[in-house]
Motif scaffolding. Structure first.
Motif, PDB file in Angstrom:
ATOM      1  N   UNK A 102     -17.754  -9.941  -3.400  1.00 48.84           N
ATOM      2  CA  UNK A 102     -16.950 -10.749  -2.373  1.00 48.84           C
ATOM      3  C   UNK A 102     -15.789 -11.037  -3.309  1.00 48.84           C
ATOM      4  N   UNK A 103     -14.370 -11.258  -2.709  1.00 47.59           N
ATOM      5  CA  UNK A 103     -13.421 -11.786  -3.790  1.00 47.59           C
ATOM      6  C   UNK A 103     -12.349 -12.075  -2.747  1.00 47.59           C
ATOM      7  N   UNK A 104     -11.159 -12.632  -3.485  1.00 51.80           N
ATOM      8  CA  UNK A 104      -9.956 -12.969  -2.789  1.00 51.80           C
ATOM      9  C   UNK A 104      -8.729 -12.076  -3.362  1.00 51.80           C
ATOM     10  N   UNK A 105      -8.117 -11.178  -2.569  1.00 51.41           N
ATOM     11  CA  UNK A 105      -7.266 -10.273  -2.677  1.00 51.41           C
ATOM     12  C   UNK A 105      -5.661 -11.277  -2.868  1.00 51.41           C
ATOM     13  N   UNK A 106      -4.991 -11.082  -3.988  1.00 53.71           N
ATOM     14  CA  UNK A 106      -3.877 -12.019  -4.164  1.00 53.71           C
ATOM     15  C   UNK A 106      -3.053 -10.358  -4.221  1.00 53.71           C
ATOM     16  N   UNK A 107      -2.183 -10.488  -3.148  1.00 53.69           N
ATOM     17  CA  UNK A 107      -1.124  -9.386  -3.201  1.00 53.69           C
ATOM     18  C   UNK A 107       0.061  -9.413  -2.847  1.00 53.69           C
ATOM     19  N   UNK A 108       0.899  -8.310  -3.330  1.00 53.68           N
ATOM     20  CA  UNK A 108       2.311  -8.474  -2.800  1.00 53.68           C
ATOM     21  C   UNK A 108       2.537  -6.996  -2.037  1.00 53.68           C
ATOM     22  N   UNK A 109       3.218  -7.044  -0.846  1.00 61.79           N
ATOM     23  CA  UNK A 109       3.580  -5.663  -0.090  1.00 61.79           C
ATOM     24  C   UNK A 109       4.721  -5.179  -0.770  1.00 61.79           C
ATOM     25  N   UNK A 110       4.875  -4.215  -1.411  1.00 60.69           N
ATOM     26  CA  UNK A 110       5.907  -3.404  -1.986  1.00 60.69           C
ATOM     27  C   UNK A 110       6.757  -2.262  -1.196  1.00 60.69           C
ATOM     28  N   UNK A 111       5.957  -1.562  -0.341  1.00 53.89           N
ATOM     29  CA  UNK A 111       6.573  -0.608   0.108  1.00 53.89           C
ATOM     30  C   UNK A 111       6.339  -0.326   1.574  1.00 53.89           C
ATOM     31  N   UNK A 112       6.853  -0.190   2.576  1.00 54.28           N
ATOM     32  CA  UNK A 112       6.293  -0.348   4.005  1.00 54.28           C
ATOM     33  C   UNK A 112       5.648   0.869   4.108  1.00 54.28           C
ATOM     34  N   UNK A 113       4.250   0.522   4.637  1.00 53.51           N
ATOM     35  CA  UNK A 113       3.211   1.388   4.813  1.00 53.51           C
ATOM     36  C   UNK A 113       3.271   1.726   6.398  1.00 53.51           C
TER      37      UNK A 113
END
Length: 136
Positions: free
Chosen positions: A81-92
Motif C-alpha cells: 500500500x502506498x501513495x502515488x506522487x505524480x505528474x501528468x506529462x503527456x496526454x494518455x
C-alpha cells in the motif's frame, strides 16, 4: 522462498520503479508475468510489461511513498500500500489533457511469487479520483 525474501523482492521491484529503472523491474519478474491494472487492461509476459512501462514513462512521472509491504509466511503472496506522487506529462488517449498536473493518489499492489520472482502484479487505484485531480 521465505516471507523475508518476498518482502525484499517486492521492495526491490518498487525501488526500481521509483528509480525509473524498467530493467530493474523486469529483473524481478517471471517471463510469463501476469499484469493487471484495475482501470486498464490485462497483459501477459515481460514484453507486454516492458511496453506498458515505456508508455507510462512518457506520460507520467511518479514516485511511490509511504509504502507498507506485506507477505505471507510461505513467501508466495504479497501486497503493498502506498501513495502515488505524480505528474501528468503527456496526454494518455481517452483521458484528460496533460498539462503537467500534479496528483496524489492512494494505491496498492497485490503479488504472486513463484521461483523467487514475481509472477503476478495486480494494481488498484481510483481512476475517478485521479481524473478529478488532473481536471482542475
Amino acid at each position: 522462498m521465505t516471507r523475508t525474501d518476498a518482502l525484499a523482492l517486492i521492495r526491490r521491484y518498487y525501488d526500481a520503479f521509483n528509480a525509473g529503472d524498467a530493467r530493474g523491474m523486469l529483473a524481478c519478474l517471471t517471463d510469463d508475468i501476469e499484469h493487471r491494472v484495475n482501470e486498464a487492461g490485462h497483459r501477459i509476459g515481460k514484453e507486454k510489461f516492458a511496453e506498458f512501462c515505456g508508455h507510462m514513462g512518457v506520460s507520467y512521472r511518479e514516485q511511490l511513498k509511504d509504502m507498507v509491504i506485506f507477505a505471507n509466511d510461505e513467501g508466495t503472496r504479497g501486497a503493498a500500500e502506498f501513495m502515488v506522487h505524480g505528474e501528468y506529462l503527456k496526454t494518455d488517449p481517452g483521458l484528460p489533457e496533460a498539462k503537467g498536473q500534479s496528483y496524489l493518489l492512494p494505491a496498492g499492489g497485490f503479488f504472486e511469487i513463484r521461483d523467487g520472482l514475481i509472477s503476478r502484479i495486480t494494481t488498484f487505484y481510483n481512476l475517478n479520483d485521479w481524473i478529478q485531480q488532473v481536471s482542475r
